[in-house]
Design an enzyme around this catalytic site. Structure first.
Site, short mmCIF file in Angstrom:
data_model
loop_
_atom_site.label_atom_id
_atom_site.label_comp_id
_atom_site.label_asym_id
_atom_site.label_seq_id
_atom_site.Cartn_x
_atom_site.Cartn_y
_atom_site.Cartn_z
N GLU A 108 -53.63 -35.51 -25.58
CA GLU A 108 -52.68 -34.40 -25.69
C GLU A 108 -52.23 -33.87 -24.33
OE1 GLU A 108 -55.44 -34.74 -27.37
OE2 GLU A 108 -55.00 -34.58 -29.53
N PHE A 157 -64.26 -25.66 -38.85
CA PHE A 157 -64.16 -26.95 -38.18
C PHE A 157 -62.84 -27.04 -37.41
CE2 PHE A 157 -62.83 -31.49 -38.35
CZ PHE A 157 -63.77 -31.96 -37.44
N GLN A 158 -62.94 -27.39 -36.16
CA GLN A 158 -61.79 -27.52 -35.25
C GLN A 158 -60.97 -26.24 -35.14
OE1 GLN A 158 -59.77 -31.27 -36.23
NE2 GLN A 158 -61.21 -32.31 -34.86
N LYS A 171 -52.71 -24.05 -41.13
CA LYS A 171 -52.37 -25.13 -42.05
C LYS A 171 -51.75 -24.63 -43.36
CE LYS A 171 -54.23 -29.47 -43.80
NZ LYS A 171 -55.44 -30.29 -43.97
N MET A 196 -56.78 -37.47 -0.75
CA MET A 196 -56.52 -36.18 -0.15
C MET A 196 -57.81 -35.42 0.12
SD MET A 196 -54.39 -34.29 1.20
CE MET A 196 -52.67 -34.45 0.75
C1 LIG Z 1 -57.10 -32.86 -12.39
C2 LIG Z 1 -57.44 -32.71 -10.96
N1 LIG Z 1 -58.73 -32.87 -10.55
C3 LIG Z 1 -59.02 -32.77 -9.24
C4 LIG Z 1 -58.06 -32.48 -8.31
C5 LIG Z 1 -58.42 -32.33 -6.84
N2 LIG Z 1 -57.75 -33.38 -6.07
C6 LIG Z 1 -56.61 -33.15 -5.38
S1 LIG Z 1 -56.00 -34.53 -4.66
C7 LIG Z 1 -57.30 -35.46 -5.23
C8 LIG Z 1 -57.36 -36.91 -4.93
C9 LIG Z 1 -56.32 -37.67 -5.64
O1 LIG Z 1 -56.64 -39.04 -5.56
P1 LIG Z 1 -55.53 -40.12 -5.77
O2 LIG Z 1 -54.82 -39.91 -7.04
O3 LIG Z 1 -56.13 -41.46 -5.58
O4 LIG Z 1 -54.47 -39.78 -4.64
P2 LIG Z 1 -54.56 -40.01 -3.06
O5 LIG Z 1 -54.83 -38.69 -2.47
O6 LIG Z 1 -55.64 -40.99 -2.80
O7 LIG Z 1 -53.21 -40.52 -2.72
C10 LIG Z 1 -58.19 -34.68 -5.96
C11 LIG Z 1 -59.43 -35.17 -6.57
C12 LIG Z 1 -56.74 -32.29 -8.80
N3 LIG Z 1 -55.73 -31.97 -7.99
N4 LIG Z 1 -56.46 -32.45 -10.11
#
Ligand SMILES: Cc1ncc(C[n+]2csc(CCOP(=O)(O)OP(=O)(O)O)c2C)c(N)n1
Ligand SMILES: [Mg+2]
Lengths: 560, 164
Positions: free
Chosen positions: A50, A112-113, A162, A474
């Site tokens: 979702e 439920f749910q 529902k 990042m």
């Molecule tokens: C749902 C979610 N969980 C954690 C983060 C924290 N976060 C920001 S950038 C990142 C790394 C992203 O990795 P990737 O998609 O491989 O991108 P890259 O930076 O390697 O290009 C994380 C874990 C986030 N922004 N969103």
């Protein structure tokens, strides 16, 4: 008046709102609605999670300027939607989410749910509804679309028990609704407009900061006319990237934490800043106390609560951006002479020269800046780009130039990994005529890659370019730069094999080793009838620059 | 800076009289880190509208944000920050006091009269007084009452209307 069930009324009301497509995933509390949907003219696109159907609806909304619709069942279906709704809220995207709920007699019994999705989504929706009688459904849908799509757009949730879906009633479908607590059509105050005109007439070093509102109010052309009249360079935010052509001599690119060098530098030199539909987010301004402290700031926004929220403003103007720009332009055009050049523009050119070469064409063949430049050459200007979150997103923001509004769709406010791919699917449904490409990271793509099933089976071909550093890049960059290279929980290893993953879903997958190969594969993908996943191995050590360290001001931008 | 001086503000809102509206409004305060000092909700002269009266302490910039964020809620029809000078402000408190002996009892009754408040319950060992007025008056009564020993207090929170 027609007698019908709540479920029929829902689908009929959606149809009357000109909804052609719904992204969703059914469950027990939504079966009455899905039963009606089966025979409806509205296309249903079945997601695999979702969260993704909400992102698809948002991608659809942002690519088309229309309202995106998603659906889920009660309980876990509804809670899975939450990330997608929050994303739409932060980025002011117009989506309507419909959830099933346990029957009214069971509400509050921990049935439920059962989950209190109204309570959960109150802080992340523009508004939410829980109709208690079938007869309320037509009006509720009308109000939901009105609220989602007008003023400052945002997500609206309708939670339908529902029994309310199955009960019948005499239905009246209103053509219009009035909501007494909601008046989004605010005309700008002439006195404020006059103050802005006075400031702009005298400005010697004006800068325009365009925000996402420019795209939302379809004001790109007006903004461009204004910039050319004022000879004001334009910085955009991540949300407005594309509202101003990035090959225009007045374009400075995106500003902020990973803004372009010239945007971050020149905005601080402005004597007058015209902020148009921007919300002064921390990722954009850096340390707010150091953001344009001596600049006179004009802030136009349709949401009064944005004005003065993060930054004290000299000339606030509450109003629709498009209307306000018209008023400003008409007066300014009478006062200002058309000029070709100015000392300020010479300064802009000089700054750009200074940074030139520092920014692009650096590194090896598959270094992201080069790769993205190549990708740009391979795609038509009207192609829609989505991004994931992390380095991939910031590289895309910095190095992938965009020329048209609604062709760059990224998770700005929430920074949701996994947004880009489902958003690309939604965008492709809205714009089947143009290529749609998700610039992805390996970590992010893995989060919603199961939408490959949707894209293949529903024949919605998109292209995914994974900048694969085998890292949560990042986070790794921060650990490298600010935590003494102490990597913690950022190595993703070689799993999954994205080529095989794509193939397992019936999409095509390629791993490329050179720019030439990349070119060939992208050209093929543009002709392909199935989704293409392109795995581009890049160095895990790569950093994104420029960068403003967290908590610092734009003046502390590091260039690498 | 004027904008940074903290004061008490009374925010008066007219809202839809529907389930969930109080939650939406109070939730906004929590989400955005604004502190509610008191809140009172009740019907108005229109049966489909309620009035919520909220008091908060903050600087003028904060109050401006509170007003705007409330106004942004779809179920909120009207919001105004009232200035104390032009506003009638009332609160009601029920104060249950310890009564040590007959002397204390008559003292309390006398004081209650001075405050134009009413004794609403008398029991062995306790008296309950109803005080109505400005919050300052209620504070003053409570200070006085504490010399006898307070068992329990219930305050309604402020309600207010603009004069004229
Ligand atoms: C749902 C979610 N969980 C954690 C983060 C924290 N976060 C920001 S950038 C990142 C790394 C992203 O990795 P990737 O998609 O491989 O991108 P890259 O930076 O390697 O290009 C994380 C874990 C986030 N922004 N969103
Ligand atoms: Mg990565």
């Amino acid at each position: 008046m027609v007698e019908m069930s709540g479920a029929q009324a829902l689908i009929e009301a959606l149809y009357k709102e000109k909804v052609e497509v719904i992204f969703g995933l059914p469950g027990g509390a939504m079966i009455p609605v899905y039963d009606v949907l089966r025979d409806s003219k509205i296309r249903h696109i079945l997601g695999r999670h979702e969260q993704s159907v909400a992102h698809m609806a948002e991608g659809f909304a942002r690519a088309s300027g229309r309202v995106g619709v998603c659906m889920a069942t009660s309980g876990p279906g509804a809670t899975n939607l939450v990330t997608g709704i929050a994303n739409a809220y932060m980025d002011s995207s117009s989506i309507v989410a419909v959830t099933g709920q346990v029957p009214t007699s069971m509400i509050g019994k921990d049935a439920f749910q059962e989950v209190d999705i109204i309570g959960i989504t109150t802080p992340i929706t523009k508004h939410n509804f829980q109709p208690r009688y079938a007869s309320e459904i037509p009006k509720t849908v009308k109000m939901a679309f009105h609220i989602a799509s007008t003023g400052r757009p945002g997500p609206v949730l309708i939670d339908i028990p529902k029994d309310v879906q199955s009960n019948t009633a005499d239905m009246i479908f209103p053509n219009k609704v009035e909501i007494r607590g909601y008046n989004p059509n605010i005309s700008p105050h002439p006195l404020q407009v006059k103050k802005a005109i006075d400031l702009l007439t005298k400005a010697e070093k004006p800068v325009i900061m365009a925000g996402g509102g420019v795209i939302l109010s379809n004001a790109s052309q007006k903004l461009q006319a204004m910039a050319e009249l004022l000879l004001a360079p334009v910085v955009t935010t991540l949300m407005s990237k594309g509202c101003f052509p990035e090959n225009h001599p007045l374009s400075l690119g995106v500003l902020g934490m990973h803004g372009s060098a010239e945007a971050n530098k020149l905005i601080l030199e402005a004597d007058v800043l015209l902020a148009a539909g921007a919300r002064f987010s921390d990722r954009t301004t850096g340390k707010i106390e150091e953001f344009c402290p001596d600049t006179k700031i004009i802030h136009i926004d349709i949401d009064p609560s944005e004005i003065g929220k993060n930054k004290a403003i000299d000339v606030p103007i509450v109003g629709d951006l498009s209307k306000t720009l018209d008023m400003l332009y008409d007066s300014l055009a009478k006062r200002l002479e058309k000029r070709e050049d100015s000392p300020w523009l010479r300064r802009v050119r000089q700054t750009r020269e200074e940074f030139k070469g520092k920014m692009i064409d650096q590194g090896e063949d598959l270094a992201p800046p080069k790769l993205l430049k190549k990708l740009r050459e391979l795609l038509p200007n009207k192609a829609v780009i989505t991004t994931e979150v992390g380095q991939n997103q910031m590289w895309a923001s910095l190095y992938f130039k965009v020329f048209e509004p609604r062709t760059f769709i990224s998770s700005g406010g929430l920074g949701t990994m996994g947004f880009g791919f489902p958003a690309a699917i939604g965008a492709k449904v809205a714009r089947p005529d143009v290529p749609v490409v998700d610039i992805a990271g390996d970590g992010s793509f893995a989060m919603t890659a199961n939408s490959l099933a949707t894209s293949v089976l529903e024949k919605i071909p998109v292209i995914v370019v994974i900048l694969n550093n085998s890292m949560l890049g990042m986070v790794a960059q921060w650990q490298r730069l600010f935590y003494n290279r102490r990597y913690s929980a950022v190595e993703l290893g070689a799993a999954p094999d994205f080529v095989k993953l794509a193939e397992a879903f019936g999409a095509q997958g390629f791993r490329i080793g050179s720019l030439d190969e990349f070119t060939k594969v992208v050209k093929g993908a543009l002709k392909s009838e199935v989704t293409t996943v392109i795995d581009v191995p890049i160095s895990p050590e790569e950093n994104v620059f420029p960068m403003v360290p967290a908590g610092k001001g734009l003046k502390d931008t590091i260039y690498g | 800076m004027e904008r940074r001086v903290k004061k008490t503000y009374i925010i008066s809102t007219i809202v839809e009289n529907k389930p969930g509206v109080l939650h939406k409004a109070s939730n906004m305060f929590r989400c955005r880190g604004f502190n509610i000092d008191s809140i009172s909700v009740g019907p108005t002269e229109h049966k489909d509208l309620s009035r919520m009266t909220i008091t908060i302490k903050g600087d003028s910039a904060t109050v401006e944000q509170v007003v705007k964020q409330l106004a942004k809620l779809i179920d909120v029809i009207k919001v105004s920050a009232l200035s104390l000078g032009s506003t009638v402000v009332r609160e009601l408190a029920l104060v249950k006091l310890h009564v040590a002996d007959a002397r204390a009892r008559s003292d309390i009754i006398n004081y209650a009269n001075v405050f134009r408040s009413r004794v609403v319950d008398v029991a062995p060992g306790s008296i309950t007084v109803e005080v109505t007025g400005s919050p300052d008056k209620i504070d003053a009564f409570i200070t006085l009452a504490s010399t006898f020993g307070i068992k329990e207090i219930a305050r309604t929170g402020i309600t207010a209307l603009v004069r004229g």
